[in-house]
Design a protein around this motif. Structure first.
Motif, mmCIF file in Angstrom:
data_model
loop_
_atom_site.group_PDB
_atom_site.id
_atom_site.type_symbol
_atom_site.label_atom_id
_atom_site.label_comp_id
_atom_site.label_asym_id
_atom_site.label_seq_id
_atom_site.Cartn_x
_atom_site.Cartn_y
_atom_site.Cartn_z
ATOM 1 N N LEU A 40 37.913 74.709 33.928
ATOM 2 C CA LEU A 40 38.509 74.766 32.587
ATOM 3 C C LEU A 40 39.998 74.413 32.629
ATOM 4 O O LEU A 40 40.554 73.917 31.642
ATOM 5 N N HIS A 41 40.622 74.672 33.778
ATOM 6 C CA HIS A 41 42.067 74.429 33.887
ATOM 7 C C HIS A 41 42.404 72.945 33.799
ATOM 8 O O HIS A 41 43.567 72.584 33.714
ATOM 9 N N ARG A 42 41.360 72.093 33.836
ATOM 10 C CA ARG A 42 41.641 70.650 33.723
ATOM 11 C C ARG A 42 41.363 70.140 32.303
ATOM 12 O O ARG A 42 41.518 68.958 32.041
ATOM 13 N N GLY A 44 42.604 71.228 29.209
ATOM 14 C CA GLY A 44 43.619 71.270 28.165
ATOM 15 C C GLY A 44 44.824 70.403 28.487
ATOM 16 O O GLY A 44 45.029 70.007 29.631
ATOM 17 N N PRO A 49 46.135 72.321 23.704
ATOM 18 C CA PRO A 49 45.749 73.374 24.647
ATOM 19 C C PRO A 49 44.286 73.774 24.451
ATOM 20 O O PRO A 49 43.758 73.738 23.341
ATOM 21 N N PHE A 50 43.668 74.138 25.560
ATOM 22 C CA PHE A 50 42.265 74.527 25.567
ATOM 23 C C PHE A 50 42.210 76.059 25.481
ATOM 24 O O PHE A 50 42.620 76.757 26.403
ATOM 25 N N TYR A 52 40.091 79.567 25.085
ATOM 26 C CA TYR A 52 38.746 80.103 25.274
ATOM 27 C C TYR A 52 38.787 81.622 25.313
ATOM 28 O O TYR A 52 39.836 82.229 25.570
ATOM 29 N N GLN A 93 41.305 80.767 35.715
ATOM 30 C CA GLN A 93 41.538 79.352 35.410
ATOM 31 C C GLN A 93 42.645 79.143 34.377
ATOM 32 O O GLN A 93 42.974 78.014 34.034
ATOM 33 N N ALA A 94 43.214 80.234 33.868
ATOM 34 C CA ALA A 94 44.183 80.131 32.771
ATOM 35 C C ALA A 94 45.603 79.987 33.279
ATOM 36 O O ALA A 94 45.960 80.543 34.321
ATOM 37 N N ARG A 211 48.513 74.801 28.931
ATOM 38 C CA ARG A 211 47.339 73.951 28.662
ATOM 39 C C ARG A 211 46.060 74.740 28.520
ATOM 40 O O ARG A 211 45.143 74.324 27.819
ATOM 41 N N THR A 212 45.958 75.837 29.254
ATOM 42 C CA THR A 212 44.680 76.542 29.353
ATOM 43 C C THR A 212 44.924 78.008 28.988
ATOM 44 O O THR A 212 45.557 78.739 29.754
ATOM 45 N N TYR A 214 43.654 81.692 27.806
ATOM 46 C CA TYR A 214 42.504 82.610 27.777
ATOM 47 C C TYR A 214 42.845 83.795 26.876
ATOM 48 O O TYR A 214 43.833 84.505 27.094
#
Ligand code: NAP
Length: 290
Positions: A40-42, A44, A49-50, A52, A93-94, A211-212, A214
């Protein structure tokens, strides 16, 4: 050499398998590493930004119950080591975690455990190593969403060198804002009233380079992120129990949502062994609107 309880628990988890129900084929898979492989870190970028989130529910949709004093609590039968492992794999992953004032109050009162740092115990050391191998900083930044601005800041955040922001609305109490600024915390004003709005907060965090993101806050932050089309992915553990309980919390406290709430299933895993002999599903949904 004799193994400690934690080492045995770690070995047990390594051997633990669950079943993939979707997408096909049906297959037995290792629990450990299941969500790390999503990378998931890839997904966003600072421009987009991603975001979740992960929630744990009973079959009748409870995420928490309320006791006779009005205090909400997470029933013990909802939580399992397998679910917690996957929660940590997502957290790992955040580059930024969003928590809230309520959690910091519960943490200070020792009603909830600390989930603000990653990979500090014998059984989670592999997660710290994974972050390092992926080129992520040891610990993610922390955002505390709060309308009241009344919460204790845990010393562990500074001890671990984590960037820390307080997010609140433009109508927040100026004296409390001054207090937090004097303590050296950056304030993100992300909402026209006292509450934080998901869209503004996500944009500001992107501008800061994250980017990531949580979401480890509660239903109100989930509601604003979904309603404003900012939640990219929802992870939901559904334990196979009908919980009941007259006063309860569920995922979204706000009004009827409509199409923004329509999600697409990406994966579904079945863990037949917990909690307490009932099973649970680990589901992953993608939003159609981000
Ligand atoms: N089963 C699960 O997966 C799961 C997940 C999360 C929570 N829970 C449980 O559900 C129950 C209710 O959760 P909760 O306490 O997290 O409820 P919540 O009502 O979503 O959040 C509580 C606090 O968060 C702050 N907050 C939330 N949204 C905000 C916003 N948009 N702007 C500014 N501040 C905001 C406020 O802090 P201030 O008061 O400081 O303003 C508020 O008091 C608890 O028992 C919790 O343990 C279960």
């Amino acid at each position: 050499m004799r193994k400690s309880f934690f080492q045995w628990a770690h070995l047990y988890r390594m051997a633990k398998t669950i079943f993939r129900l979707f997408p096909p084929p049906f297959e037995e898979v290792a629990l450990e590493g299941l969500y790390l492989r999503l990378n998931l870190h890839r997904l966003g970028t600072p421009e987009k930004p991603f975001v979740y989130a992960n929630f744990l529910t009973s079959l009748d949709g409870r995420i928490a119950l309320e006791d006779s004093s009005g205090q909400t609590y997470l029933p013990k039968s909802l939580t399992t080591p397998n679910d917690f492992r996957l929660f940590l794999e997502l957290e790992c992953q955040a580059d930024c975690l969003i928590t809230h004032g309520g959690y910091l109050r519960s943490l200070a009162e020792k009603r909830l455990g600390n989930i603000l740092q990653i990979g500090l115990t014998d059984t989670t050391r592999d997660l710290a190593e994974w972050r390092e191998a992926q080129g992520l900083v040891p610990q993610p930044a922390i955002v505390v969403a709060s309308a009241s601005l009344d919460f204790p800041m845990p010393p562990s955040i500074r001890e671990h060198g984590q960037a820390c922001y307080i997010a609140t609305g433009e109508q927040a109490d100026p004296a409390k804002l001054d207090y937090w600024r004097r303590q050296g915390y950056d304030i993100i004003l992300a909402g026209k009233g006292r509450m934080v709005e998901g869209d503004v907060l996500t944009r500001r965090l992107g501008e800061l380079g994250y980017r990531t993101i949580y979401l480890i806050a509660g239903p109100h932050m989930l509601d604003t992120m979904v309603r404003e089309g900012r939640l990219a992915r929802l992870f939901q553990t559904i334990t196979h129990q009908l919980m009941g309980g007259e006063v309860f919390r569920t995922l979204l406290p706000g009004p009827e949502l409509g199409p923004f709430g329509h999600l697409k299933l990406l994966s579904l895993y079945y863990d037949p062994t917990s909690p307490l002999g009932a099973g649970q599903w680990f589901a992953q949904f993608e939003s159609n609107h981000v």
